[in-house]
Scaffold this active site. Structure first.
Site, PDB file in Angstrom:
ATOM      1  N   GLU A   1     -26.744  56.611  57.555  1.00  0.00           N
ATOM      2  CA  GLU A   1     -26.029  56.444  56.533  1.00  0.00           C
ATOM      3  C   GLU A   1     -24.817  55.868  56.573  1.00  0.00           C
ATOM      4  OE1 GLU A   1     -23.668  58.939  53.110  1.00  0.00           O
ATOM      5  OE2 GLU A   1     -23.286  58.401  55.097  1.00  0.00           O
TER       6      GLU A   1
ATOM      7  N   ASP B   1     -29.460  66.759  59.517  1.00  0.00           N
ATOM      8  CA  ASP B   1     -28.472  65.993  59.290  1.00  0.00           C
ATOM      9  C   ASP B   1     -27.638  66.027  60.459  1.00  0.00           C
ATOM     10  OD1 ASP B   1     -26.428  64.621  57.498  1.00  0.00           O
ATOM     11  OD2 ASP B   1     -27.495  65.405  55.749  1.00  0.00           O
TER      12      ASP B   1
ATOM     13  N   HIS C   1     -27.145  63.631  47.180  1.00  0.00           N
ATOM     14  CA  HIS C   1     -25.968  64.800  46.778  1.00  0.00           C
ATOM     15  C   HIS C   1     -25.034  64.209  46.485  1.00  0.00           C
ATOM     16  CE1 HIS C   1     -25.857  63.873  51.107  1.00  0.00           C
ATOM     17  NE2 HIS C   1     -24.796  64.451  51.082  1.00  0.00           N
ATOM     18  N   ASP C   2     -24.609  62.957  46.691  1.00  0.00           N
ATOM     19  CA  ASP C   2     -23.266  62.273  46.607  1.00  0.00           C
ATOM     20  C   ASP C   2     -22.991  61.197  45.382  1.00  0.00           C
ATOM     21  OD1 ASP C   2     -22.363  63.160  49.009  1.00  0.00           O
ATOM     22  OD2 ASP C   2     -22.881  61.362  50.212  1.00  0.00           O
TER      23      ASP C   2
ATOM     24  N   ASP D   1     -25.044  61.000  59.387  1.00  0.00           N
ATOM     25  CA  ASP D   1     -23.969  60.905  58.468  1.00  0.00           C
ATOM     26  C   ASP D   1     -22.905  59.684  58.803  1.00  0.00           C
ATOM     27  OD1 ASP D   1     -22.897  62.319  55.919  1.00  0.00           O
ATOM     28  OD2 ASP D   1     -21.041  62.517  57.365  1.00  0.00           O
TER      29      ASP D   1
HETATM   30  O1  TEU Z   1     -21.149  60.442  52.687  1.00  0.00           O
HETATM   31  C1  TEU Z   1     -20.497  59.365  52.945  1.00  0.00           C
HETATM   32  C2  TEU Z   1     -20.038  58.488  52.022  1.00  0.00           C
HETATM   33  O2  TEU Z   1     -19.844  57.250  52.204  1.00  0.00           O
HETATM   34  C3  TEU Z   1     -19.257  59.429  50.836  1.00  0.00           C
HETATM   35  O3  TEU Z   1     -18.103  59.685  51.098  1.00  0.00           O
HETATM   36  C4  TEU Z   1     -19.829  58.455  49.619  1.00  0.00           C
HETATM   37  O4  TEU Z   1     -18.880  57.175  49.447  1.00  0.00           O
HETATM   38  C5  TEU Z   1     -19.064  59.170  48.407  1.00  0.00           C
HETATM   39  O5  TEU Z   1     -19.605  60.437  48.544  1.00  0.00           O
HETATM   40  C6  TEU Z   1     -19.359  58.766  47.147  1.00  0.00           C
HETATM   41  O6  TEU Z   1     -18.835  59.283  46.115  1.00  0.00           O
HETATM   42  C7  TEU Z   1     -21.337  61.292  53.633  1.00  0.00           C
HETATM   43  C8  TEU Z   1     -22.036  62.735  53.006  1.00  0.00           C
HETATM   44  O7  TEU Z   1     -23.151  62.305  52.563  1.00  0.00           O
HETATM   45  C9  TEU Z   1     -21.087  63.435  52.112  1.00  0.00           C
HETATM   46  O8  TEU Z   1     -21.661  64.317  51.375  1.00  0.00           O
HETATM   47  C10 TEU Z   1     -20.074  63.822  52.953  1.00  0.00           C
HETATM   48  O9  TEU Z   1     -18.830  64.274  52.146  1.00  0.00           O
HETATM   49  C11 TEU Z   1     -19.297  62.607  53.879  1.00  0.00           C
HETATM   50  O10 TEU Z   1     -20.606  61.746  54.559  1.00  0.00           O
HETATM   51  C12 TEU Z   1     -18.367  63.095  55.041  1.00  0.00           C
HETATM   52  O11 TEU Z   1     -19.137  63.771  55.855  1.00  0.00           O
END
Ligand code: TEU
Ligand code: CA
Length: 552
Positions: A255, A98, A328-329, A199
Site C-alpha cells: 500500500e 497487516d 479504513h482510511d 502498510d
Molecule cells: O495509510 C497510509 C496513508 O497514506 C494514509 O496516511 C492516508 O493517506 C490517509 O489515511 C488518508 O486519509 C496507512 C494506514 O492504512 C493508515 O491507517 C495508517 O494511519 C498509516 O498508514 C500509518 O501507518
C-alpha cells in the site's frame, strides 16, 4: 491464463476494533471475529485481511506497533489469534495480516533503546539528525500535520516520523533492521498466515540528503518528490522477496501514496520478484485538492473511469491489480461514489457490481456489504482518529472557520469508516454490551445485518449473489476489459471477455433515467443480474446496474 488463488479471491477487510466485541469492554476483538466467521464465509469471500492486531499503544489504532510478535490483549492475545487462524483454515478461509514496518511505535523496545544515547546499539534503527538554525533538520510536514521531526531532549537530536510522533520511521538502510523485519515475517508465515498487506511500503526508502520540500503544503507534490519511491525501495523489496516471500505460497499487497501508473509495474511486474499487488490511490484521492483531503475538489467522473481503464491497460498481462472502493482510511464508498440518501440501496448494490466485475483481486471493506454510510457526529469530541484530531487542532491554530471545517470533518474523517459494524437494531448496533470506543452511526436502526438477512433483495444478499457470480465466471476475474463510453458523464459501461464468454456491465451513476445508446444488439445478450427490477433493455433507471451475458 495463468490461474493463481489470490487472483481469483475476494478479500474481506476487517478493522478489528470496530467489528465485534466479545467481552463488553467496548473494543472489537478476535473472539468477536471468530463468532462471525460463519457470516463472513456466507459472503462468499476467500480471504480475510485483518488490520493490525499486534501490541500497540494505539496512537494510530494499531498502526504503531510496540511488539511485532505479540497479539494485543485488547484483541484476545496470542491464544485467540491461534484459534482464529486454525478455525479459518478449517473453514477454507485464508488470513492476511497487516505488516507495518515503515515505522514502529515509540514504545517499541528498539526505539526506547535508540533514544537513550548516540552510541546505543539501536541508535541506527531510526533516523536521528541534529537540528538546523534552532529548528528541525528540514521543512517536511507529516501526513498527520506538523513537522516530520521531533526533538528528543536526551540526546538533543531530532528523529524522523512521517506519521505521528509516536510512529518513528525505521531505518531500512541498516541491514540489521531489515533482518529483524524478515525474521518477523518468517515468524508469522511459519505460524501459517497466508500473506501480508504492507502498510505504506512505498515510503520505506528515504532520500538520505533530506532536502527541503519546495512546496511543503502541496501534499501530492511533497509525497511524490520526497517521501515515496525512494532510491532503494525496489532493492529492499527484492531482497525481501528473495529472503522471505519466495519461500512460501502466500500473497502480498503493498500500500502507499506515490504508487502510480508510471511506477506500478516496478512493484508488481511479474518478472520483478517484488509484490503481487498494490493499492494505489488514484481514484481515492480523486477529490483531493493540492492541500490534500481537507482541501476537497469535486470528483471528476470521466477521470474516475479513466483511472480504472488506465490501470487495467497498464497491468494487463504484466502484473495484477487490486480493486477497492473504500477501506479504513476513507469515507464510506456509498457516501462518496454513490448516493447515501435517496438511492442508498440501489447505489450500494451498483457499486458492488463495479467492485466485483473488474479485472483484479476484489477487496470488500467491512460494512460496505450492508451499505453502511458516513456518520456526522455532533461534536469533535466524538471523534477518535488521530489524523482528524490533529487536523482539527491545526485548523484551529490557523484561525480557520471551525464550523466550515467541521463540515469537512463530517465528509472526510477516517472515523466514517471506523464506526462499529452494525449487526442489529439493538443497543450499540449489537457491536458491544459495554460502552463502545467509538459511537455507532445512529442509522444502525435501519441499516444492519440482521434485517438484511431476512430481506431477500437486501444489499447483503446482493453482495452474496455478486461474489457467487464472479466465482462461477472466471471471465470476470481474468478476462479483458474495455470501457464502451469513456466520455459519458453518467454511465460507466464496459465489456469483459475471454475466448469463451463475454459480459456487458452497465452502470448508471446518476439519479436520472439514462438511455444507453450503445451500438449493441441486445438480442444477442441475456440479462444475468440487475440491482433493481424494471425498465427497458436500453435504459437504466437511477443508480441501476445491469450485467448481461452474450448468448449468441
Ligand atoms: O495509510 C497510509 C496513508 O497514506 C494514509 O496516511 C492516508 O493517506 C490517509 O489515511 C488518508 O486519509 C496507512 C494506514 O492504512 C493508515 O491507517 C495508517 O494511519 C498509516 O498508514 C500509518 O501507518
Ligand atoms: Ca473486547
Amino acid at each position: 491464463m495463468n490461474r493463481v488463488w489470490w487472483k481469483e479471491a475476494v478479500v474481506y477487510q476487517i478493522y478489528p476494533r470496530s467489528y465485534m466485541d466479545s467481552n463488553g469492554d467496548g473494543i472489537g476483538d478476535i473472539p468477536g471475529i471468530i463468532s462471525k466467521l460463519n457470516y463472513i464465509k456466507s459472503l462468499g469471500v476467500d480471504i480475510i485481511w485483518l488490520c493490525p492486531v499486534y501490541e500497540s499503544p494505539n496512537d494510530d489504532n494499531g498502526y504503531d506497533i510496540s511488539n511485532y510478535r505479540k497479539i494485543s490483549n485488547d484483541f484476545g492475545g496470542d491464544p485467540a489469534f491461534d484459534k482464529l487462524l486454525s478455525k479459518m483454515h478449517e473453514m477454507g478461509l485464508k488470513l492476511v495480516m497487516d505488516l507495518v514496518v515503515n515505522h514502529s511505535s515509540d514504545e517499541h523496545h528498539w526505539f526506547e533503546e535508540s533514544r537513550k544515547s548516540k552510541d546505543n546499539p539501536f541508535r541506527d534503527y531510526y533516523f536521528w539528525k541534529p537540528g538546523k538554525n534552532d529548528g528541525p533538520p528540514n521543512n517536511w510536514t507529516s501526513f498527520f500535520t506538523g513537522s516530520t521531526w521531533e526533538s528528543d531532549q536526551r540526546t538533543n537530536e531530532y528523529y524522523l516520523h512521517l506519521f505521528t510522533k509516536k510512529q518513528p520511521d525505521l531505518n531500512w538502510e541498516n541491514p540489521k533492521v531489515r533482518e529483524e523485519i524478515y525474521d518477523i515475517m518468517h515468524f508469522w508465515f511459519k505460524k501459517g498466515i497466508d500473506g501480508f498487506r504492507m502498510d505504506v511500503i512505498s515510503v520505506i526508502s528515504k532520500d538520505l540528503d533530506f532536502p527541503d520540500a519546495k512546496n511543503p503544503t502541496n501534499y501530492n507534490e511533497t509525497i511524490n518528490t520526497h517521501y515515496a519511491n525512494g532510491p532503494r525501495v525496489h532493492e529492499f523489496l527484492r531482497e525481501m522477496h528473495e529472503k522471505v516471500l519466495s519461500q512460501y505460497d502466500i500473497m502480498t499487497v503493498g500500500e502507499g501514496p506515490g504508487i502510480d501508473l508510471e511506477n506500478s509495474l516496478l512493484y508488481v511486474g511479474e518478472d520483478r520478484k517484488e509484490l503481487n499487488m498494490v493499492f494505489h490511490f488514484d481514484h481515492m484521492f480523486i477529490d483531493n485538492g493540492p492541500g490534500g483531503k481537507y482541501d476537497p475538489i469535486e470528483m471528476d467522473f470521466i477521470r474516475f473511469k479513466q483511472v480504472f481503464s488506465l490501470w487495467d491497460a497498464r497491468l494487463k498481462g504484466r502484473g495484477w491489480g487490486s480493486i477497492f472502493l473504500g477501506n479504513h482510511d476513507f469515507s464510506r464508498m456509498v457516501s462518496r461514489f454513490g448516493d447515501d440518501t435517496h438511492y442508498r440501496e440501489d447505489s450500494a448494490k451498483m457499486l458492488a457490481m463495479l467492485l466485483l466485475t473488474m479485472r483484479g483481486t476484489a477487496y470488500i471493506y467491512q460494512g460496505d456489504e450492508i451499505g453502511m454510510t458516513n456518520v456526522a457526529f455532533p461534536s469533535i469530541s466524538d471523534y477518535n482518529d488521530v489524523e482528524t484530531l490533529n487536523s482539527w487542532k491545526e485548523a484551529e491554530a490557523n484561525g480557520l472557520d471551525m464550523d466550515e471545517f467541521f463540515k469537512l470533518v463530517h465528509k472526510q474523517s477516517r472515523d466514517n469508516a471506523r464506526t462499529p459494524m452494525q449487526w442489529k437494531n439493538s443497543d450499540n448496533a449489537g457491536f458491544t454490551t459495554g460502552s463502545p470506543w467509538l459511537k455507532p452511526n445512529p442509522n444502525f436502526k435501519e441499516i444492519n445485518v440482521e434485517s438484511q438477512e431476512d430481506q431477500q433483495d437486501s444489499i447483503l444478499n446482493f453482495y452474496r449473489k455478486m461474489t457467487a457470480f464472479r466465482k462461477a465466471n472466471l471471465c470476470l476475474v481474468y478476462g479483458d476489459y474495455e470501457d464502451l463510453k469513456p466520455h459519458d458523464q453518467n454511465l460507466f459501461t464496459y465489456r469483459r471477455w475471454d475466448t469463451k464468454d463475454e459480459f456487458l456491465v452497465l452502470l448508471n451513476f446518476s439519479d436520472q433515467d439514462r438511455s444507453l445508446a450503445l451500438n449493441i444488439d441486445f438480442d444477442d445478450y441475456e440479462l444475468k443480474l440487475s440491482n433493481k427490477p424494471g425498465t427497458s433493455r436500453t435504459t437504466l433507471s437511477p443508480w441501476q446496474g445491469k450485467l448481461f451475458k452474450r448468448i449468441s
